[in-house]
Design a protein around this motif. Sequence first.
Motif, PDB file in Angstrom:
ATOM      1  N   LYS A  11       0.832  -1.205   0.000  1.00 34.94           N
ATOM      2  CA  LYS A  11       0.000   0.000   0.000  1.00 34.94           C
ATOM      3  C   LYS A  11       0.869   1.258   0.000  1.00 34.94           C
ATOM      4  N   LEU A  12       1.939   1.246   0.768  1.00 31.68           N
ATOM      5  CA  LEU A  12       2.839   2.395   0.825  1.00 31.68           C
ATOM      6  C   LEU A  12       3.507   2.627  -0.523  1.00 31.68           C
ATOM      7  N   ARG A  13       3.944   1.550  -1.184  1.00 29.45           N
ATOM      8  CA  ARG A  13       4.598   1.675  -2.490  1.00 29.45           C
ATOM      9  C   ARG A  13       3.647   2.274  -3.532  1.00 29.45           C
ATOM     10  N   ILE A  14       2.392   1.821  -3.533  1.00 32.18           N
ATOM     11  CA  ILE A  14       1.417   2.358  -4.482  1.00 32.18           C
ATOM     12  C   ILE A  14       1.201   3.851  -4.222  1.00 32.18           C
ATOM     13  N   ASN A  15       1.021   4.217  -2.955  1.00 31.59           N
ATOM     14  CA  ASN A  15       0.783   5.621  -2.634  1.00 31.59           C
ATOM     15  C   ASN A  15       2.000   6.497  -2.914  1.00 31.59           C
ATOM     16  N   LEU A  16       3.191   5.976  -2.675  1.00 27.01           N
ATOM     17  CA  LEU A  16       4.395   6.749  -2.977  1.00 27.01           C
ATOM     18  C   LEU A  16       4.561   6.946  -4.478  1.00 27.01           C
ATOM     19  N   HIS A  17       4.267   5.904  -5.258  1.00 27.83           N
ATOM     20  CA  HIS A  17       4.349   6.063  -6.709  1.00 27.83           C
ATOM     21  C   HIS A  17       3.358   7.118  -7.203  1.00 27.83           C
ATOM     22  N   LEU A  18       2.144   7.095  -6.676  1.00 25.92           N
ATOM     23  CA  LEU A  18       1.155   8.089  -7.084  1.00 25.92           C
ATOM     24  C   LEU A  18       1.564   9.497  -6.640  1.00 25.92           C
ATOM     25  N   PHE A  19       2.078   9.614  -5.427  1.00 23.48           N
ATOM     26  CA  PHE A  19       2.520  10.925  -4.933  1.00 23.48           C
ATOM     27  C   PHE A  19       3.679  11.467  -5.757  1.00 23.48           C
ATOM     28  N   MET A  20       4.670  10.620  -6.034  1.00 27.26           N
ATOM     29  CA  MET A  20       5.821  11.069  -6.806  1.00 27.26           C
ATOM     30  C   MET A  20       5.440  11.392  -8.249  1.00 27.26           C
ATOM     31  N   ALA A  21       4.485  10.663  -8.817  1.00 28.56           N
ATOM     32  CA  ALA A  21       4.015  10.984 -10.169  1.00 28.56           C
ATOM     33  C   ALA A  21       3.356  12.360 -10.182  1.00 28.56           C
ATOM     34  N   ALA A  22       2.519  12.625  -9.179  1.00 28.90           N
ATOM     35  CA  ALA A  22       1.867  13.930  -9.105  1.00 28.90           C
ATOM     36  C   ALA A  22       2.891  15.043  -8.879  1.00 28.90           C
ATOM     37  N   ASN A  51       9.036  10.812 -16.386  1.00 27.67           N
ATOM     38  CA  ASN A  51       9.132  10.158 -15.084  1.00 27.67           C
ATOM     39  C   ASN A  51       7.756  10.045 -14.432  1.00 27.67           C
ATOM     40  N   SER A  52       6.974  11.104 -14.527  1.00 31.37           N
ATOM     41  CA  SER A  52       5.629  11.102 -13.963  1.00 31.37           C
ATOM     42  C   SER A  52       4.765  10.036 -14.620  1.00 31.37           C
ATOM     43  N   PHE A  53       4.849   9.940 -15.937  1.00 32.20           N
ATOM     44  CA  PHE A  53       4.069   8.943 -16.660  1.00 32.20           C
ATOM     45  C   PHE A  53       4.512   7.525 -16.284  1.00 32.20           C
ATOM     46  N   GLY A  54       5.825   7.299 -16.179  1.00 30.72           N
ATOM     47  CA  GLY A  54       6.340   5.984 -15.798  1.00 30.72           C
ATOM     48  C   GLY A  54       5.908   5.577 -14.395  1.00 30.72           C
ATOM     49  N   LEU A  55       5.948   6.517 -13.461  1.00 31.13           N
ATOM     50  CA  LEU A  55       5.509   6.219 -12.091  1.00 31.13           C
ATOM     51  C   LEU A  55       4.009   5.937 -12.028  1.00 31.13           C
ATOM     52  N   LEU A  56       3.245   6.652 -12.839  1.00 33.36           N
ATOM     53  CA  LEU A  56       1.805   6.409 -12.888  1.00 33.36           C
ATOM     54  C   LEU A  56       1.511   5.016 -13.438  1.00 33.36           C
ATOM     55  N   ILE A  57       2.217   4.626 -14.484  1.00 34.66           N
ATOM     56  CA  ILE A  57       2.048   3.275 -15.044  1.00 34.66           C
ATOM     57  C   ILE A  57       2.433   2.220 -14.013  1.00 34.66           C
ATOM     58  N   LYS A  58       3.521   2.441 -13.288  1.00 35.08           N
ATOM     59  CA  LYS A  58       3.960   1.499 -12.263  1.00 35.08           C
ATOM     60  C   LYS A  58       2.931   1.373 -11.145  1.00 35.08           C
ATOM     61  N   ALA A  59       2.357   2.486 -10.716  1.00 36.64           N
ATOM     62  CA  ALA A  59       1.341   2.458  -9.654  1.00 36.64           C
ATOM     63  C   ALA A  59       0.087   1.722 -10.126  1.00 36.64           C
ATOM     64  N   VAL A  60      -0.335   1.980 -11.349  1.00 35.02           N
ATOM     65  CA  VAL A  60      -1.528   1.310 -11.878  1.00 35.02           C
ATOM     66  C   VAL A  60      -1.281  -0.188 -12.017  1.00 35.02           C
ATOM     67  N   SER A  61      -0.093  -0.585 -12.436  1.00 33.08           N
ATOM     68  CA  SER A  61       0.197  -2.017 -12.552  1.00 33.08           C
ATOM     69  C   SER A  61       0.225  -2.686 -11.176  1.00 33.08           C
ATOM     70  N   ASP A  62       0.722  -1.981 -10.155  1.00 35.09           N
ATOM     71  CA  ASP A  62       0.682  -2.523  -8.791  1.00 35.09           C
ATOM     72  C   ASP A  62      -0.748  -2.650  -8.286  1.00 35.09           C
ATOM     73  N   ILE A  63      -1.592  -1.687  -8.624  1.00 35.84           N
ATOM     74  CA  ILE A  63      -2.999  -1.748  -8.224  1.00 35.84           C
ATOM     75  C   ILE A  63      -3.692  -2.922  -8.900  1.00 35.84           C
ATOM     76  N   ILE A  64      -3.410  -3.122 -10.189  1.00 31.48           N
ATOM     77  CA  ILE A  64      -4.008  -4.246 -10.919  1.00 31.48           C
ATOM     78  C   ILE A  64      -3.539  -5.571 -10.339  1.00 31.48           C
ATOM     79  N   ALA A  65      -2.249  -5.672 -10.000  1.00 30.35           N
ATOM     80  CA  ALA A  65      -1.726  -6.901  -9.405  1.00 30.35           C
ATOM     81  C   ALA A  65      -2.365  -7.176  -8.048  1.00 30.35           C
TER      82      ALA A  65
END
Length: 102
Positions: A11-22, A51-65
């Motif tokens: 959960k922390l990793r997903i939120n950090l990826h979203l925060f850093m993307a924003a 970088n923002s787009f890559g972090l957003l993709i990473k967060a979405v893939s973690d959410i899907i997983a």
Amino acid sequence: MNGLQPSFGVKLRINLHLFMAALSGLIAWAIWPDSLEWWGLGLIAIILWANSFGLLIKAVSDIIALYSRDETLAALAAQAKESKADNLADTDLLKAKGMIDG
């Protein structure tokens, strides 16, 4: 810790990826140059957008997983039978079945 609940780290990793993307997107928007003489900031802004787009993709893939994991665990839990208590064999039952002499 319950194995059916996602860990705090996921959960922390997903939120950090979203925060850093924003944050990357906001900084890229803020430093986008108005004139051509600041082309260096434009290059940095483009890198931050990527970088923002890559972090957003990473967060979405973690959410899907995580969602897929929850769906799999729910399907497995639906197949499981409810546990029930079993009677223990007492001395009379063991004698009746011929397992002990007495």
